[in-house]
Structure formats: C-alpha cells, structure tokens
Write an enzyme that holds these catalytic residues in place. Structure first.
Site, PDB file in Angstrom:
ATOM      1  N   CYS A   1       0.760  -1.244  -0.049  1.00  0.00           N
ATOM      2  CA  CYS A   1       0.046  -0.037  -0.013  1.00  0.00           C
ATOM      3  C   CYS A   1       0.934   1.146   0.077  1.00  0.00           C
ATOM      4  CB  CYS A   1      -1.032   0.084   1.202  1.00  0.00           C
ATOM      5  SG  CYS A   1      -1.914  -1.208   1.465  1.00  0.00           S
TER       6      CYS A   1
ATOM      7  N   ASN B   1      -1.864   2.127   5.624  1.00  0.00           N
ATOM      8  CA  ASN B   1      -0.757   0.961   5.246  1.00  0.00           C
ATOM      9  C   ASN B   1      -0.626   0.008   6.348  1.00  0.00           C
ATOM     10  OD1 ASN B   1       1.314  -0.342   4.081  1.00  0.00           O
ATOM     11  ND2 ASN B   1       2.824   1.425   4.395  1.00  0.00           N
ATOM     12  N   GLY B   2      -0.732  -1.051   6.228  1.00  0.00           N
ATOM     13  CA  GLY B   2      -0.390  -1.982   7.310  1.00  0.00           C
ATOM     14  C   GLY B   2      -1.629  -2.854   7.784  1.00  0.00           C
TER      15      GLY B   2
ATOM     16  N   HIS C   1      17.595 -37.454  -4.870  1.00  0.00           N
ATOM     17  CA  HIS C   1      16.726 -37.688  -3.433  1.00  0.00           C
ATOM     18  C   HIS C   1      15.227 -37.597  -3.577  1.00  0.00           C
ATOM     19  CE1 HIS C   1      20.486 -38.806  -1.878  1.00  0.00           C
ATOM     20  NE2 HIS C   1      21.043 -37.647  -2.291  1.00  0.00           N
TER      21      HIS C   1
ATOM     22  N   GLU D   1      17.627 -17.974  -6.861  1.00  0.00           N
ATOM     23  CA  GLU D   1      17.103 -16.692  -7.369  1.00  0.00           C
ATOM     24  C   GLU D   1      16.399 -16.613  -8.870  1.00  0.00           C
ATOM     25  OE1 GLU D   1      16.412 -14.055  -6.012  1.00  0.00           O
ATOM     26  OE2 GLU D   1      16.509 -12.473  -7.495  1.00  0.00           O
TER      27      GLU D   1
ATOM     28  N   ARG E   1       3.842  -0.542  -4.718  1.00  0.00           N
ATOM     29  CA  ARG E   1       3.624  -0.675  -3.193  1.00  0.00           C
ATOM     30  C   ARG E   1       2.296  -1.679  -3.118  1.00  0.00           C
ATOM     31  NH1 ARG E   1       6.686   1.531   0.383  1.00  0.00           N
ATOM     32  NH2 ARG E   1       5.513   1.079   2.155  1.00  0.00           N
TER      33      ARG E   1
ATOM     34  N   LYS F   1       5.921  -4.371  -3.844  1.00  0.00           N
ATOM     35  CA  LYS F   1       7.416  -4.417  -3.541  1.00  0.00           C
ATOM     36  C   LYS F   1       7.670  -4.181  -2.247  1.00  0.00           C
ATOM     37  CE  LYS F   1      11.315  -3.254  -5.435  1.00  0.00           C
ATOM     38  NZ  LYS F   1      12.118  -4.134  -5.910  1.00  0.00           N
TER      39      LYS F   1
ATOM     40  N   LYS G   1      12.767 -15.326  -9.715  1.00  0.00           N
ATOM     41  CA  LYS G   1      12.454 -14.476 -10.606  1.00  0.00           C
ATOM     42  C   LYS G   1      11.580 -14.660 -11.788  1.00  0.00           C
ATOM     43  CE  LYS G   1      13.651 -11.822  -9.434  1.00  0.00           C
ATOM     44  NZ  LYS G   1      14.247 -11.371  -8.084  1.00  0.00           N
TER      45      LYS G   1
ATOM     46  N   TRP H   1      -2.807  -2.803  -1.468  1.00  0.00           N
ATOM     47  CA  TRP H   1      -2.126  -4.264  -1.756  1.00  0.00           C
ATOM     48  C   TRP H   1      -3.142  -4.861  -0.567  1.00  0.00           C
ATOM     49  CZ3 TRP H   1      -0.213  -8.117   1.300  1.00  0.00           C
ATOM     50  CH2 TRP H   1       0.100  -9.421   0.760  1.00  0.00           C
TER      51      TRP H   1
ATOM     52  N   GLU I   1       7.721 -15.471 -10.228  1.00  0.00           N
ATOM     53  CA  GLU I   1       6.911 -14.118  -9.698  1.00  0.00           C
ATOM     54  C   GLU I   1       6.509 -13.270 -11.009  1.00  0.00           C
ATOM     55  OE1 GLU I   1       8.989 -11.215  -7.222  1.00  0.00           O
ATOM     56  OE2 GLU I   1      11.039 -11.642  -8.091  1.00  0.00           O
TER      57      GLU I   1
HETATM   58  O1  M6R Z   1      12.865  -5.019   0.416  1.00  0.00           O
HETATM   59  P1  M6R Z   1      13.255  -6.311   0.855  1.00  0.00           P
HETATM   60  O2  M6R Z   1      14.688  -6.584   0.179  1.00  0.00           O
HETATM   61  O3  M6R Z   1      13.438  -6.600   2.320  1.00  0.00           O
HETATM   62  O4  M6R Z   1      12.391  -7.292   0.127  1.00  0.00           O
HETATM   63  C1  M6R Z   1      12.586  -8.777   0.274  1.00  0.00           C
HETATM   64  C2  M6R Z   1      11.566  -9.347  -0.507  1.00  0.00           C
HETATM   65  O5  M6R Z   1      10.314  -9.023  -0.261  1.00  0.00           O
HETATM   66  C3  M6R Z   1      11.933  -9.176  -2.038  1.00  0.00           C
HETATM   67  O6  M6R Z   1      13.083  -9.641  -2.517  1.00  0.00           O
HETATM   68  C4  M6R Z   1      10.821  -9.915  -3.106  1.00  0.00           C
HETATM   69  O7  M6R Z   1      11.221 -11.315  -2.880  1.00  0.00           O
HETATM   70  C5  M6R Z   1      10.818  -9.447  -4.427  1.00  0.00           C
HETATM   71  N1  M6R Z   1       9.767  -9.516  -4.943  1.00  0.00           N
HETATM   72  C6  M6R Z   1      11.928 -10.356  -5.223  1.00  0.00           C
HETATM   73  O8  M6R Z   1      11.992 -10.027  -6.495  1.00  0.00           O
END
Ligand code: M6R
Length: 609
Positions: free
Chosen positions: A2, A100-101, A505, A482, A27, A604, A486, A74, A489
């Site tokens: 948010c 927000n929260g 395994h 990673e 956000r 984000k 990527k 969000w 998501e």
């Molecule tokens: O702001 P932060 O680095 O603490 O965020 C952590 C994760 O929420 C963030 O890396 C998330 O996994 C991304 N969407 C990955 O691309």
C-alpha cells in the site's frame, strides 16, 4: 504494501495526489482512491484496479480542492473491490482515512464500535475501524481524536487522516510502516516513499515510529507518543527524479537489469580506497569485535535471502566463521541461538520489510550486533541497526528485484573480505585478486547485457513451458533459487530450484520427456559433477539449458542450449550468472503478456507479517 500520499497547499490536490500515487503503485495496485475537501465536504472516490481506473472515474469531476489524501492498495483484509478500497470514512463521511499496514485487533475494535456506538460498517477492511474510532473520539480537535484512536489500535501501520471540520490540516501517524513528510514552499506532503514527492520537494522529514505529524499549508509539526513536539533534521534527497522513471525502457525491470554495472561500480567505489582497501566509514567492526563473534546470522526475505545464501558461502570461506542464513518470517519464532557474540546481518532492499525488521528486533533484544545491508537511506531497518552497509543500486521500482540483488552480493563479498583481512587470515595476493575480480564485474556484465537479443530469441522458444527446474551446486545453487524466483514471480510459470546433487533424492521423479531444466555450471571445481547431474536429467528426457563460463565448452556436449558468461573466479560468478536468468525471466514474461513490473498478488515492499 500500500502507498499513501497526502497534499495540502494551493495546488490542485487531486492531480498532485494521483501523480504521487502513480509513483507508489509498485507498493500495491489492486485498487486506489482519493479523499479531497471540496464544497465543504470530504469527497471520496475509489475504485478497484489500477490508478488508471481511478483517473478514468474522476476525469470529468473537475476537482479543485487544495487538500486531500490518496491510496494505492495491496489487499490484506477484504478482497480488492470498490468498497474495500481506501480511503474509508466515518458514518457521516466527515472523516476519511488512508492506511498502510494491519490493525491486528480490528475485530475486537469493530465489535466495540458496533456495540457501543451503533456503527454500521460498509467494508470488510480493518482500516474502516480507524475512521470510526477517530469519529467516536472527535470533539473539536482532529489531532486529539487521532491520538485517542491510535491508543486503542495494535499492529503495524501508517495512516493519513483528513476531516471536513478541519480542512486546513492533515494528520498522519507512523507505527512500524514507512512514512515521510515532504516540505514544500507554501505546501506540504505526506507519503509512504520518496519517489511520490520528488517532483515537488527535496527536503523531507523521516517520521519515526509512534510519531504523529500534523501538516498545514505552511507548517509541519511532529509529535511523539506523549504529544510533545519533537525537532527533526531535514533530510535532503540528492538523487535524481529521473532515477525513478523508465527512461525509454519498456519496463522498470529491464531498466534496472541494465543499471547493474553502474550499481555495482557505485557500491564498490563507495567502499574501496585507491589501494583497494575496504573503507567502513563509520561502521564499527574492530579486530576485537570480529574475534568476539562466534557466529554470523544472515536474515532476510525473498531475493535478499538468496543474496544471503551466497553471503554464507563467501563469509564462511574467507572469514572462517560459521554462518546461518534464515528467512526472516521463520527466524523469530524458533528460539534461535543468538547472543552478544553474534553478528546479525539483515539484508533488505527497501529496509521496510516487516518480517526482516521483526527478526532484527528479536536479535537486538538478545544482544546481537546488528549490521544491515540496505538500499534505502533512512529506512526502518537502517535506522534500527547498529551499522549500515548501504547498497548503491539507486531506487528499485520493479517488484522483481534485480539490481538490489547484485549490489547486495557485492556487499557480501566486501564484508567477507573485510572480516578476513582484519582477522589477518587472508593472503595479500588472494585479497588483491578478489578486489580485482570485483572491479572487473561491471565490464563483464556489459558483455552479458550485449547478448540480450540472443536471450530474447531463446525466450521465444521457451515461453510456453509450464514447468521449469533450476539446478546448481555451491554458489550456483543459491543463484538457482534466485533465477527460479525471478521467473515464477513475473511469468507465473511453475518453477522450482534445487541443489543439483539433491535431485536424485526425490525431485528427479518429476523430470520427464521435454521438462525444461536450467543447469548452472559456473564452478570449475564442480563442473564435472554438474555434467553428471545434467546427464541424469537428460537421461530422463529433460530439455537442458546449460549456463557456464565461456571456457567450459564441454557443457555443449550435455545441453540442448547454452548461455555463456565471461571467465571469472568461481567465487564471484553469482554476480554474472544471475543476469542472463533475469533477462530470460523478463522476456519469457513479456512474451506471455504478463504485467512485468506489477505481477499479480505481489507488492514491492512487504510491510505486513
Ligand atoms: O525490500 P526487501 O529486500 O526486504 O524485500 C524482500 C523481498 O520481499 C523481495 O526480495 C521479494 O522477494 C522480491 N519480489 C523478489 O523479486
């Protein structure tokens, strides 16, 4: 999680707020809304979907208000819908709130409001409780009513409030969710993040936890929880507004992928002197401190956690100290062994991730030294740490993290090298070799970025796949996680990463004719082992894309397609190997028609638990 924006001044509040919300859409973006003071009333307009929907809804309304608040959501409580969108109002619509929260005790408060004040709720949100609470406590002073409401609320949040009875002010509160106040000339602002305000102001106040800020057109006053006024130094934003724009790229993600050589150079330059010695500039990690630590804990979420996996590898290797890496949401609920001999490293791009912040506080309460690796200056994680090792990636807007990851890796290498050097356990030649290798990374990355078209062509053959496995060994295993995150998501492909040796395994049962496997084989020492793992999946029909250093041409004998990265030390290869995976994920997602910068269900900055 948010975004909120508020404006008071002589300008057109609606236009300024909507413009600011667009900068915060990263956000949260499932609905948006504004509340403005117009014709002696608070008018609320809100709608499910992107801010473009809100603009469409109000385009003929010709609002001229000079004060208002806005929100991009969000969803946490209640599905995205017009009625659940913010702002939320009290019963006579004289008070509007953006939030927000999460209000953790909202059910209890809701029941209390219904029972004692006959409140009729319109939405399923926790936020609506705030508007009614303020209304119930309102006598003739909005700030006083907000204080009284906040006393009843538990949770982590930032709120902004306007009232038709006091249209000359905005009241906002911060408790564990980001909030800043922007200081203009004859106008003032609140926002969740700096990019929302950059077009208008460079001077800001970073609002601290449990503070209330009262904005009028000509003044911004900050008060603590005891209602005493507090003085705050002005924080001057030095970065360029363009840094938060797309600059001709189709998406922020692609722009940010291309900014990695610059981000890495900046992060290195800020910490290396002319002789290649690491400068800590204010960070207090003496030889005594380092000898005292018997353990390092790295705690983070998502991509930052993946940077921590590589961090473990390099710190253990160079600094010879045991390192545990944990996802922040698990750390605090399992009684971790942390004490004053622990160095706790929190990694967070935003510095506002609530899970990471909560883990940090837990470690701090047990006496650990807190070193954070953060991209956002003045963020909560940065402020609550003993020391901060900033990444100099510049603002990262795309939800999918790219340049934050590679600059976090740079910090991991620098921290490991610093520890090893200070403890006098690394040979000068080896230290110098690492520094040389790190300095060469930006140039090597450019050669990978120049192959973008080849990766795009590869994506054309792959984008219809519905399942992908990423495998690797050593640091390549960390990068596999990673690469997989990527891809999943932003493209919504079911992708899975596993240490290559672990496949046999159980997971190998899922490999069948045509299954796509992306095999990272950048480690010279593990190259032959990886070739064997590739053979294992090939034998079961997998279609394999091998990723290796350019001298390891044997990869071609085992793979259907190959991506090469420039020669480098095994240890630093994660800085290079992740980039083709980012580009591949980007183009696969683009070819699938996905909304790359704003993937579904994500935000984000994740400021809820
Ligand atoms: O702001 P932060 O680095 O603490 O965020 C952590 C994760 O929420 C963030 O890396 C998330 O996994 C991304 N969407 C990955 O691309």
């Amino acid at each position: 999680m948010c975004g909120i924006v508020g404006y008071i001044g002589d300008g057109n509040a609606t236009e300024i707020i909507i413009d600011g919300l667009k900068k915060l859409e990263y956000r949260g973006y499932d609905s948006s809304g504004i509340a403005v003071y117009e014709d002696h009333k608070i008018l609320v307009e809100k709608v499910k979907g992107r801010i473009a929907n809100l603009e469409e809804k109000i385009k003929d309304k010709k609002f001229t208000s000079h004060v208002g608040i806005g929100h991009t959501r969000w969803a946490t409580h209640g599905a995205p819908s017009d009625v659940n969108s913010h702002p939320h109002s009290n019963m006579d619509n004289s008070i509007a709130v953006v939030h927000n929260g999460i209000i953790e005790n909202y059910i209890e408060l809701k029941e209390w409001l219904i029972k004692n004040h006959n409140i009729v709720f319109r939405s399923e949100t926790d936020t609506e409780v705030i508007a009614h609470l303020i209304s119930v406590f309102y006598e003739d002073d909005l700030t006083d009513a907000v204080y009284k409401a906040v006393e009843k609320m538990r949770g982590a949040y930032a709120i902004g409030v306007v009232s038709a009875n006091e249209p000359d002010k905005i009241v906002a509160v911060r408790r564990d969710a980001p909030l800043i106040a922007g200081l203009g000339d004859g106008c003032n602002f609140i926002a969740s993040d700096i990019p929302a305000l950059l077009k208008h102001v460079r001077k800001i106040y970073l609002i601290e936890n449990n503070e209330t800020v009262v904005l009028t057109k000509n003044d911004v006053k900050i008060y603590n929880a005891d209602r005493e006024e507090v003085k705050r130094d002005v924080f001057n934003v030095t970065w360029d507004a363009d840094a938060a724009e797309k600059e001709g790229y189709d998406h922020f993600m692609l722009k940010e992928i291309h900014e990695q050589p610059k981000g890495i150079s900046e992060t290195l330059n800020r910490r290396l002197d002319e002789d290649g010695m690491i400068k800590l500039d204010g960070i207090k990690l003496s030889k005594n401190d380092l000898e005292k630590f018997n353990k390092v804990y790295i705690v983070a979420c998502g991509t930052a956690y993946h940077a921590g996996l590589v961090g473990k590898f390099i710190i253990e290797k160079l600094a010879k100290i045991p390192v545990e890496v944990d996802v922040a949401s698990e750390f605090r609920y399992r009684d971790p062994f942390v004490d004053e001999n622990t160095l706790f490293i929190a990694i967070s791009q935003s510095g506002e991730t609530l899970d990471t912040l909560a883990a940090l506080r837990e470690a701090k309460s047990k006496g650990a030294r807190i070193l954070s690796v953060v991209n956002v200056v003045g963020s909560s994680v940065a402020r609550e740490s003993d020391d901060v090792f900033y990444t100099w990636a510049g603002p990262e807007i795309a939800v999918a993290s790219t340049k934050a990851y590679t600059t976090q890796l740079v910090c991991m290498y620098l921290i490991a090298l610093y520890m090893a050097k200070t403890k006098e356990i690394i040979e000068k030649e080896l230290y110098d070799k690492y520094i040389e290798e790190l300095k060469e990374i930006p140039e090597k990355l450019n050669t990978i970025l120049n192959k973008e078209q080849d990766i795009y062509e590869m994506a054309k053959d792959l984008y219809k796949r519905e399942q992908v496995f990423f495998i690797g060994r050593g640091p390549d295993a960390g990068v596999s996680y990673e690469g997989s995150l990527k891809l999943k998501e932003i493209s919504y492909i079911n992708s899975f990463a596993i240490a290559a040796g672990e496949l046999k395994h159980g997971t190998i049962a899922l490999i069948e004719q045509g299954t796509l496997v992306i095999a990272l084989a950048t480690q010279d020492k593990l190259f032959e082992k990886m070739l064997s793992n590739i053979q294992e999946v090939k034998a079961r029909g997998a279609y394999v894309i091998g990723l290796a250093k350019e001298n390891n041409k044997d990869i071609e004998t085992q793979s259907d397609r190959v991506i090469y990265i420039p020669q480098c030390m095994d240890e630093v290869s994660p800085l290079l190997s992740v980039v083709p995976l980012q580009i591949l994920a980007y183009y696969i997602s683009k070819l699938r028609g996905c909304d790359i910068d704003k993937p579904k269900n994500l935000a984000k900055s994740v400021t809820v638990e």
